[in-house]
Design an enzyme around this catalytic site. Sequence first.
Site: not given
Ligand code: BES
Ligand code: ZN
Ligand code: MN
Length: 501
Positions: A267, A272, A279, A290, A353
Amino acid sequence: MDIKIRKSSPLQIKTSCMVIGLCEKDFTAPLLKELDQKLGGLLLKAKRNGEFSAKEGEQILFQPAGHLPAERVLLVGLGQAEKITDEKVRRAAGQAMNMVTERNFGQMAFALPFQYAENEHTAPFQALTEGLLLASYRYDLFLGEETKNARKLPKAVTLIITEGQDKKSCEATVENARKICQAVILTRDLVNAPGNIKSPAYLAEQAQAAAKQSTLNCTVLGQKELAEEGCGALLGVAQGSAREPHLIILEHKGGHKDEAPVALVGKGVTFDSGGISLKPGEKMDEMKMDMAGGAAVIGTMLAASLLELPVNLVGIVPAVENMPSSTAYRPGDILTSLSGQTIEVLNTDAEGRLILADALTYAKRYEPKLVVDLATLTGACIIALGHHATAVLGNDQELVDALLEAGDDSGERLWQLPLWEDYDQQIKSDVADVKNTGGRPAGIITAAAFLKKFAKDFNWAHLDIAGTAWRDQSTPYTPKGGTGVGVRLLIAFLKNLSNTN
Ligand code: BES
Ligand code: ZN
Ligand code: MN
């Protein structure tokens, strides 16, 4: 930093700091008796006082005041001899490097005279070198000369080997470890790079630079080619950013030309923000990491090439930036992926994903014998495993087992979670083939269940490195920030794989 190897007794080395790693039982060894004498009994006194008994993580520094050629002796504890591992050696080496650097000793020599003495295998020299080199790393690209120079690494490090050990093979081990560390450090540098510098194009340039200093082939696709291919999921994520997305492909041809390659997919979200599903502001800066999965793939490819691993490899990194804007994709959008499967976007922050879906489909054209993807995919992974393990899930238990083993070998440990069909329920959509979120329960698993739909045609495993790719506290050989996780793991995995073939 120069690393030399010398055959000698640690008590005869002239250096500003002689480091000796020892286990609890080693106090009775003749070498330590002699050392205690030269120190006027201070060593055994320290043991009696409970100041130092060679427990894991313990250190004690002596100044032998002219009774030894070394100006200082630093003893580092490795715990119980029966329980010694490479990881403990790595940590002890890191700890020693940190002390020698902080106190500006200028030089160091390192000996492990006991626990490995009778067997000639050189594994501890790999661990030792890794501990020393990885601990000495700092991300200092944007620091002024004065700040940068205030930190003084030792100019020379000498590894002391014992009578029974072969200098040539130890040197080869150190050289290989150096190559691995070079790749880990590239990965760390990429992860630590700030988002303003680190566009998808920058990541592609760095991959091209890695190819230039090795035997890798590098191909980079841009927006136009991705549109022609039909990478609708990747392009959906990218459309909110002014920066062009790229698909980076690296190839290493170390195996037989007819042999099916191993594909590594990482990835590469260079920042992000969450997109329209923005966020929260707190710690959003960390989302420059990320792309750690992509950086690990670039690093692993470089290491495989430098080490001339006898395998065929393809590294695939989808690189995009996830931003909110008037051109951004929205919650409710339906994207058509490269595989033809349609995806309902319920949250634009579940972008990893989406880009991986297209990258996995893209991997299929190489007819890989297996595919491993690495991604900072879910916050849920940090909740479940913290910062001490990468989550692993897959559609082939043999592959997962091989990765678990490489995790133990490299110290980059993995923990498996189930990928039962029952979880597929959570990502069913009413309007598309699949939706990109599965709700709160089992966030790591539903993310993997999503990827599984794009990995039907090959043996595949997914590594969620959200908790292990970045640390806000340092550990003995990993300073704060990007850890470079994945490179040592995958190199161990590929070495094991080529040994069993
Ligand atoms: N890059 C993030 C996941 C992440 C969060 C990595 C904190 C490292 C530290 C990912 O893209 C994300 O935002 N995932 C979401 C998915 C959800 C919206 C289903 C998450 O984990 O909140
Ligand atoms: Zn992400
Ligand atoms: Mn994300």
